[in-house]
Design an enzyme around this catalytic site. Structure first.
Site, short mmCIF file in Angstrom:
data_model
loop_
_atom_site.label_atom_id
_atom_site.label_comp_id
_atom_site.label_asym_id
_atom_site.label_seq_id
_atom_site.Cartn_x
_atom_site.Cartn_y
_atom_site.Cartn_z
NE ARG A 65 -39.44 -28.54 24.69
CZ ARG A 65 -40.61 -28.00 24.34
NH1 ARG A 65 -40.89 -27.80 23.07
NH2 ARG A 65 -41.49 -27.67 25.25
CG ASP A 70 -48.30 -22.65 25.22
OD1 ASP A 70 -47.26 -23.33 25.32
OD2 ASP A 70 -49.33 -23.06 24.65
CG HIS A 83 -38.39 -23.72 29.24
ND1 HIS A 83 -39.71 -23.50 28.97
CD2 HIS A 83 -38.15 -25.02 28.94
CE1 HIS A 83 -40.26 -24.62 28.52
NE2 HIS A 83 -39.33 -25.56 28.48
CG LEU A 104 -47.41 -7.78 41.16
CD1 LEU A 104 -48.73 -7.51 40.44
CD2 LEU A 104 -46.30 -7.98 40.13
CB SER A 156 -53.64 -26.22 30.04
OG SER A 156 -53.69 -26.17 28.64
CG ASP A 201 -51.31 -32.96 33.34
OD1 ASP A 201 -51.25 -34.06 33.94
OD2 ASP A 201 -52.36 -32.35 33.15
N GLY A 235 -40.97 -23.44 23.89
CA GLY A 235 -40.32 -24.46 23.08
C GLY A 235 -40.30 -24.06 21.60
NE ARG A 242 -43.90 -29.72 28.81
CZ ARG A 242 -43.93 -28.55 28.19
NH1 ARG A 242 -42.82 -27.88 27.99
NH2 ARG A 242 -45.06 -28.05 27.76
C1 FPP Z 1 -44.92 -23.54 28.05
O1 FPP Z 1 -44.15 -23.49 26.89
C2 FPP Z 1 -44.14 -23.07 29.18
C3 FPP Z 1 -43.79 -23.84 30.23
C4 FPP Z 1 -44.20 -25.25 30.37
C5 FPP Z 1 -42.94 -23.32 31.33
C6 FPP Z 1 -43.03 -21.86 31.61
C7 FPP Z 1 -41.83 -21.53 32.40
C8 FPP Z 1 -41.11 -20.41 32.33
C9 FPP Z 1 -41.50 -19.22 31.54
C10 FPP Z 1 -39.82 -20.30 33.05
C11 FPP Z 1 -39.88 -20.63 34.50
C12 FPP Z 1 -40.52 -19.55 35.27
C13 FPP Z 1 -39.99 -18.99 36.38
C14 FPP Z 1 -40.74 -17.94 37.08
C15 FPP Z 1 -38.68 -19.37 36.92
P1 FPP Z 1 -43.87 -24.83 26.08
O2 FPP Z 1 -42.52 -25.30 26.42
O3 FPP Z 1 -44.97 -25.79 26.31
O4 FPP Z 1 -43.91 -24.28 24.63
P2 FPP Z 1 -44.24 -25.08 23.29
O5 FPP Z 1 -45.73 -25.33 23.32
O6 FPP Z 1 -43.83 -24.11 22.24
O7 FPP Z 1 -43.42 -26.34 23.32
#
Ligand code: FPP
Length: 233
Positions: free
Chosen positions: A30, A17, A34, A128, A176, A64, A20, A68
């Site tokens: 954002r 998490d 990622h 792994l 979540s 969910d 963003g 977005r």
């Molecule tokens: C939550 O942060 C993160 C996600 C919804 C996506 C996680 C994805 C990655 C790390 C990249 C994709 C992974 C691979 C393996 C290709 P958020 O955007 O909800 O953060 P915020 O709460 O600060 O908005």
């Protein structure tokens, strides 16, 4: 190399998490959070191998997350596609077996053969097991499993191994819809840092916290058992 003095959890699951917020704090879109998050995925998988973790499950895209904005959804799926295209050889070299859990029927058509070939090509990996949760909902996974599974063992077989350590970054303290069944006795560690800042040091920190926990699985702790058994008059 630093040696560990604490017990190593076999299965670590991470809610990645804060991407963003990491980006917003730097006045970046954002998407950049990622993108940086993918580097953290790589660092964490490598650290997991060094630390002797057997299974690492990462929450990449929840069911969910379709809520977005389309641009963000597209960006996340593009990152996944790019990851699968570029990391497979590395995974093979490092002995990482890659699996994707979650629904596939709503993913872009071209992603599915990529996932299948990534899983096939990395299948012999034994250092792994890296599981990426994509279009994943634990409630849906449990509902699906319940169509065939009747015993706890059958559920475990359908869903995957119990989680020993659940880590969530960026300060939120909730599951979540992630691995609800598998986390029945998981130890949970919540770290304040954002996912793009996560790496070996943070993983070690979480493992150290895990090592300080007394896991009882509803029973009694081995050392304090006698005291706990004392019945008050
Ligand atoms: C939550 O942060 C993160 C996600 C919804 C996506 C996680 C994805 C990655 C790390 C990249 C994709 C992974 C691979 C393996 C290709 P958020 O955007 O909800 O953060 P915020 O709460 O600060 O908005």
């Amino acid at each position: 190399m630093m040696t560990s003095t604490f017990s190593i959890p076999a299965h670590v699951a991470i809610i990645m998490d804060g991407n963003g917020r990491w980006a917003s704090a730097r006045s970046l879109p954002r998407f950049e959070g990622h993108r940086e998050g993918v580097h953290a995925v790589r660092r964490t998988a490598e650290a997991a191998i060094r630390l002797g973790i057997q299974t690492l499950t990462l929450y990449a895209f929840s069911s969910d997350n379709w809520k977005r904005p389309k641009t963000e959804v597209r960006a996340l799926l593009l990152l996944l596609r790019h990851y699968l295209l570029t990391e497979i050889e590395e995974c093979r070299r490092k002995g990482i077996r890659l699996s994707v859990i979650g629904r596939r029927d709503r993913l872009p058509g071209d992603l599915i053969p990529l996932i299948e070939s990534a899983e096939g090509e990395t299948a012999p990996g034994s250092r792994l097991h890296l599981r990426l949760a994509v279009d994943y909902s634990s409630r849906d996974a449990i509902l699906n499993a319940s169509r065939n599974a009747r015993t706890r063992e059958e559920f475990t077989h359908a869903l995957g191994p119990d989680v020993d350590l659940l880590i969530r970054t960026a300060g939120e303290q909730r599951l979540s819809d992630f691995l609800l069944w598998e986390c029945a006795y998981a130890e949970m560690v919540f770290l304040p840092l954002s996912w793009p800042d996560f790496g070996e040091q943070s993983l070690r920190e979480a493992l150290a916290a895990y090592g300080r926990r007394v896991r009882k699985f509803g029973g009694l702790a081995a050392v304090t058992g006698e005291a706990l058994e004392y019945a008050p008059s």
